[in-house]
Design a protein around this motif. Sequence first.
Motif, PDB file in Angstrom:
ATOM      1  N   PHE A   1      -8.356   0.631  -5.458  1.00  0.00           N
ATOM      2  CA  PHE A   1      -7.544   1.600  -6.206  1.00  0.00           C
ATOM      3  C   PHE A   1      -7.918   1.528  -7.673  1.00  0.00           C
ATOM      4  O   PHE A   1      -8.616   0.620  -8.111  1.00  0.00           O
TER       5      PHE A   1
ATOM      6  N   PHE B   1      -6.071   5.875  -4.798  1.00  0.00           N
ATOM      7  CA  PHE B   1      -6.916   5.036  -3.970  1.00  0.00           C
ATOM      8  C   PHE B   1      -8.275   5.701  -3.826  1.00  0.00           C
ATOM      9  O   PHE B   1      -8.368   6.906  -3.633  1.00  0.00           O
ATOM     10  N   LYS B   2      -9.322   4.917  -3.896  1.00  0.00           N
ATOM     11  CA  LYS B   2     -10.689   5.422  -3.856  1.00  0.00           C
ATOM     12  C   LYS B   2     -11.242   5.500  -2.439  1.00  0.00           C
ATOM     13  O   LYS B   2     -12.357   5.983  -2.250  1.00  0.00           O
TER      14      LYS B   2
ATOM     15  N   ILE C   1      -0.339   5.840  -7.142  1.00  0.00           N
ATOM     16  CA  ILE C   1      -1.578   5.103  -7.374  1.00  0.00           C
ATOM     17  C   ILE C   1      -2.725   5.851  -6.697  1.00  0.00           C
ATOM     18  O   ILE C   1      -2.593   6.322  -5.566  1.00  0.00           O
TER      19      ILE C   1
ATOM     20  N   TYR D   1       0.833  -1.202   0.000  1.00  0.00           N
ATOM     21  CA  TYR D   1       0.000   0.000   0.000  1.00  0.00           C
ATOM     22  C   TYR D   1       0.873   1.259   0.000  1.00  0.00           C
ATOM     23  O   TYR D   1       0.649   2.178  -0.794  1.00  0.00           O
TER      24      TYR D   1
ATOM     25  N   LYS E   1       1.168   3.940  -2.990  1.00  0.00           N
ATOM     26  CA  LYS E   1       0.824   5.333  -2.711  1.00  0.00           C
ATOM     27  C   LYS E   1       1.980   6.255  -3.112  1.00  0.00           C
ATOM     28  O   LYS E   1       1.772   7.283  -3.753  1.00  0.00           O
TER      29      LYS E   1
END
Length: 131
Positions: free
Chosen positions: A117, A102-103, A100, A92, A96
């Motif tokens: 993501f 992330f939702k 990337i 993660y 990050k």
Amino acid sequence: MIRSKRHLAHISLVVEDYDEAIAFYTQKLGFLLLQDVDLGQGKRWVVVSPKDSQCSLVLGKAAGPKQKAAIGNQTGGRVFLFLHTSDFWTDYRIMKDNGIVFKEEPREEVYGTVVVFEDLYGNLWDLLQLK
């Protein structure tokens, strides 16, 4: 009844551009580029995969309006692919740091630690560490 040993080998993913998709999956998600073969007439056989995965993605450049309309929405807005990990928090953080999107925030579920993501085109994925 089928008794032979079987597994999913590839999942086809419609992309806008081969090279930008290769860059995303190899540089941002750390996948391996397994194959990139020129098939002529602008087509390539491009296969990427996480290390040691039995299943891989075949990146197919969209041809025509119907395929182009599916880019980024191959499942009508549902999570499309599930990326399992043995070290959720490390992956993660790396993802990050690699930009990337992330939702949501990571969450604990009865089945494990998960976060949604999106890939470079907006397809939704789960990053998931099972319990």
